[in-house]
Design a protein around this motif. Structure first.
Motif, PDB file in Angstrom:
ATOM      1  N   ILE A 185      -2.558  -7.955  -5.074  1.00  0.00           N
ATOM      2  CA  ILE A 185      -3.065  -6.734  -4.436  1.00  0.00           C
ATOM      3  C   ILE A 185      -2.233  -6.444  -3.190  1.00  0.00           C
ATOM      4  N   LEU A 186      -1.916  -7.480  -2.456  1.00  0.00           N
ATOM      5  CA  LEU A 186      -1.016  -7.348  -1.315  1.00  0.00           C
ATOM      6  C   LEU A 186       0.315  -7.981  -1.674  1.00  0.00           C
ATOM      7  N   HIS A 187       1.359  -7.526  -1.004  1.00  0.00           N
ATOM      8  CA  HIS A 187       2.681  -8.048  -1.293  1.00  0.00           C
ATOM      9  C   HIS A 187       3.119  -8.913  -0.120  1.00  0.00           C
ATOM     10  N   SER A 243      -8.534 -11.973 -11.151  1.00  0.00           N
ATOM     11  CA  SER A 243      -9.069 -12.193  -9.819  1.00  0.00           C
ATOM     12  C   SER A 243     -10.429 -11.530  -9.709  1.00  0.00           C
ATOM     13  N   ASP A 246       5.249  -2.996 -17.427  1.00  0.00           N
ATOM     14  CA  ASP A 246       3.890  -3.267 -16.953  1.00  0.00           C
ATOM     15  C   ASP A 246       2.937  -2.134 -17.347  1.00  0.00           C
ATOM     16  N   SER A 258     -16.373  -4.079  -8.675  1.00  0.00           N
ATOM     17  CA  SER A 258     -15.640  -3.087  -7.890  1.00  0.00           C
ATOM     18  C   SER A 258     -15.064  -1.980  -8.766  1.00  0.00           C
ATOM     19  N   ALA A 307      -2.370  -1.040  -0.947  1.00  0.00           N
ATOM     20  CA  ALA A 307      -3.654  -1.687  -0.661  1.00  0.00           C
ATOM     21  C   ALA A 307      -3.880  -1.866   0.833  1.00  0.00           C
ATOM     22  N   LEU A 354     -11.063   0.483  -5.622  1.00  0.00           N
ATOM     23  CA  LEU A 354     -10.489  -0.225  -6.762  1.00  0.00           C
ATOM     24  C   LEU A 354      -9.148  -0.859  -6.386  1.00  0.00           C
ATOM     25  N   ILE A 355      -8.329  -0.110  -5.687  1.00  0.00           N
ATOM     26  CA  ILE A 355      -6.980  -0.575  -5.341  1.00  0.00           C
ATOM     27  C   ILE A 355      -7.030  -1.793  -4.429  1.00  0.00           C
ATOM     28  N   LYS A 356      -8.038  -1.832  -3.563  1.00  0.00           N
ATOM     29  CA  LYS A 356      -8.131  -2.959  -2.634  1.00  0.00           C
ATOM     30  C   LYS A 356      -8.724  -4.199  -3.275  1.00  0.00           C
ATOM     31  N   LYS A 357      -9.294  -4.068  -4.464  1.00  0.00           N
ATOM     32  CA  LYS A 357      -9.978  -5.207  -5.054  1.00  0.00           C
ATOM     33  C   LYS A 357      -9.335  -5.792  -6.304  1.00  0.00           C
ATOM     34  N   VAL A 358      -8.569  -5.000  -7.022  1.00  0.00           N
ATOM     35  CA  VAL A 358      -7.934  -5.515  -8.238  1.00  0.00           C
ATOM     36  C   VAL A 358      -6.506  -5.009  -8.342  1.00  0.00           C
ATOM     37  N   TYR A 359      -5.658  -5.829  -8.961  1.00  0.00           N
ATOM     38  CA  TYR A 359      -4.313  -5.350  -9.219  1.00  0.00           C
ATOM     39  C   TYR A 359      -4.231  -4.726 -10.606  1.00  0.00           C
ATOM     40  N   ALA A 380      -3.371 -12.476  -5.878  1.00  0.00           N
ATOM     41  CA  ALA A 380      -3.848 -11.559  -6.918  1.00  0.00           C
ATOM     42  C   ALA A 380      -2.967 -10.323  -7.058  1.00  0.00           C
ATOM     43  N   LYS A 424       3.572  -1.186  -3.590  1.00  0.00           N
ATOM     44  CA  LYS A 424       3.201  -2.514  -3.103  1.00  0.00           C
ATOM     45  C   LYS A 424       2.393  -2.480  -1.821  1.00  0.00           C
ATOM     46  N   ARG A 447      -0.765   0.967 -10.341  1.00  0.00           N
ATOM     47  CA  ARG A 447      -1.520   2.073  -9.726  1.00  0.00           C
ATOM     48  C   ARG A 447      -1.145   3.437 -10.292  1.00  0.00           C
TER      49      ARG A 447
END
Ligand code: ATP
Ligand code: MG
Lengths: 272, 252
Positions: free
Chosen positions: B76-78, B92, A6, B98, A269, A101-106, B74, A266, A109
């Motif tokens: 962002i959360l697992h 997403s 990744d 952002s 966020a 940024l972390i809370k809005k896009v994957y 998306a 994981k 990290r």
């Protein structure tokens, strides 16, 4: 392993994040990139005045370079140290400061602490370039040692990134980490022979017991500084044991940081 | 049967609600080893399929778990339970702009944001003009984005995101932003997406918009699926439920 894939797949993002760090840093400053040189120059001036003139500290004579100039001896070690601390402190806060940024896009990290190390390394190249020119000007010949120097820069980068990744995760849980680390680093600085030669510690150890030196040399930064001085100031091969210890610390710290980071990524966020 | 672009299978997401969450060592030590928190399931056992080329709408009251579900989609959360399978490239758009850096220019931010959303440099190069035209900020493209009006900021962010050309697009209430002209434009972009057989999952509080855009609707209530089905059916049921609620509260 799939995480590493990744990271590789999104390497262009890393490039852009590094650019963001570099360009954003000196935006709207008149001197721009020059600031990254002025800072170490100012530090050099202060330490030279204090230690060379006031404390009358004598640097080691470079062997075989024959150099005997405190500011050059100092900077050969100080530049490595300042890269290390900037990469650690920047990388450690990179997760918390990019919470938006972390809370809005994957995206993987890990690119955030990587970007800090790489952009710091980029600025560091300028500083090293100037130092190498200065050493050359004053009679040393560090040019043939540049390839090996780059190898140790990478190792130092791995060490710093490993520590930064580990602390970045801890920092998400406890924001104390960044303040605590600042204190540890300033103490660490004086426990590492950066502004004074290791021979002072050797003298003390000879009087009070050899264990002092043994403990002293557990510090990986002591080894790295020794190697950088060998390459830049002495213009010679670094000691084999120093090199191996540097290598082991770099790989060990990076792997530890990597594993801890991947296992905690994981949940970042929701914790921020 | 058409193949599924997205399969959501029994997904649950749990949050820990800490009594005091000030992330310091001191508070952890004072609490002792067991930290005090309550578990709260924001999304509970949600399952649905989205066939390729269709649009799915998520509706529900505030706090019903729509954004949380989108964030798990998306990545962002697992999810704490269940599985999500997606086939194809996912983009997403949970909040526009952002990834912008205020001191960098619009141009530099397009590259940064595009790569965050998964575009390669080449792809951005080839779509750069389209992105700028769509956003209508060409005059200011070399200005730092902190000098942009909030509408311009949003336009540029939205424009980058829709030009990622993903197979699956995940959007959270983004159509609510921008002026009327821009809304029309973004609606046209969504229609275009559907024509190109792309899959869209969106959250909206605008029922006319949901009816117009979605093939299928999932109604979330307290984190669980309350209803799922063709959009008109579910939207009617949802509106009827809200009206009934209102009558109830008026009678009290
Ligand atoms: N990081 C978090 N930690 C704890 N609770 C959270 C977190 N994120 C969301 N929640 C809770 O989960 C629930 C669902 O929130 P969510 O944002 O998914 O609602 P929503 O359906 O998108 O609402 P809205 O229509 O207002 O956007 C809420 O009760 C919210 O307080
Ligand atoms: Mg929401």
């Amino acid at each position: 392993m799939s995480y590493a894939r990744d990271l590789l797949r999104t390497r262009e993002l890393l490039g852009n994040l590094v650019q963001r760090e570099i360009k954003g840093k000196y935006r709207r400053t008149v001197l721009g990139q020059l600031w990254s040189l002025l800072n170490p120059l100012a530090t050099m001036l202060v330490y030279t005045v204090v230690f060379s003139f006031i404390f009358q500290a004598r640097p080691r004579v470079g062997d075989p370079s024959g150099l005997d100039i405190y500011p050059l001896w100092l900077m050969s070690g100080l530049l490595a140290w300042s890269f290390f601390t900037r990469a650690v402190t920047g990388g450690l806060s990179s997760i918390v400061s990019n919470a938006g940024l972390i809370k809005k896009v994957y995206f993987p990290r890990m690119h955030l602490p990587f970007a800090v190390t790489l952009s710091t390394g980029f600025n560091w190249l300028f500083e090293l370039g100037v130092l190498i020119a200065a050493i050359w000007l004053f009679g040393g010949f560090p040019i043939p040692w540049i390839p090996l120097l780059l190898v140790f820069m990478v190792l130092l980068g791995l060490l710093a990134t490993g520590i930064a990744m580990l602390l970045a995760i801890v920092n998400v849980h406890f924001r104390d980490t960044q303040h605590f680390t600042a204190i540890v680093i300033s103490m660490w600085f004086y426990l590492t022979p950066v502004i004074y030669p290791i021979s002072l510690v050797e003298t003390a150890a000879a009087q009070r017991g050899d264990w002092i030196l043994t403990v002293y040399r557990l510090n990986p930064m002591e080894r790295f500084i020794a190697v950088f001085r060998n390459l830049l100031y002495d213009n010679t091969w670094p000691a084999l044991d120093d090199s191996l210890v540097c290598f082991a610390w770099a790989i060990g710290a990076f792997l530890l940081g990597y594993v801890v980071f991947v296992n905690n990524e994981k949940r970042l966020a929701e914790l921020l | 049967m058409t193949e599924s672009a997205v399969v959501v299978d029994g997904v649950s997401k749990r949050f820990r609600l800490y009594r005091e969450r000030n992330a310091t060592l001191k508070s952890a030590l004072m609490r002792g080893r067991a930290s005090v928190y309550e578990e709260f399931w924001a999304v509970r056992d949600v399952s649905f399929d989205v066939p390729r080329g269709t649009t799915l709408g998520l509706i529900g009251r505030n706090g019903s778990g729509k954004s949380t579900l989108l964030k798990t989609l998306a990545r962002i959360l697992h999810p704490d339970e269940g599985q999500i399978t997606m086939s194809g490239r996912v983009a997403s758009l949970l909040e526009v702009g952002s990834g912008f850096h205020p001191e960098l220019s619009g141009r530099e931010n397009i590259y940064l944001n595009g790569s965050i959303l998964g575009m390669s440099r080449k792809e951005i190069d080839s779509r750069f003009d389209e992105i700028v035209d769509f956003s209508e900020v060409r005059k200011f493209i070399d200005q730092p984005v902190k000098n942009y009006s909030s509408g311009m900021y949003v336009r540029l962010g939205f424009s980058v995101a829709v030009h990622v050309s993903p197979d699956i697009l995940i959007v959270d209430e983004v159509l609510a932003v921008g002026d009327a002209a821009f809304k029309t434009k973004s609606k046209r972009k969504f229609a275009e997406f559907r024509d190109q057989k792309r899959t869209i999952i969106l959250v909206s509080h605008s029922m006319p918009q949901v009816r117009a855009l979605c093939d299928q609707v999932v109604w979330l209530d307290g984190g669980r699926v309350r209803a799922i089905g063709p959009s008109d059916e579910v939207v009617d049921a949802y509106l009827a439920h809200i009206d009934a609620d209102e009558v109830d509260s008026n009678e009290e």
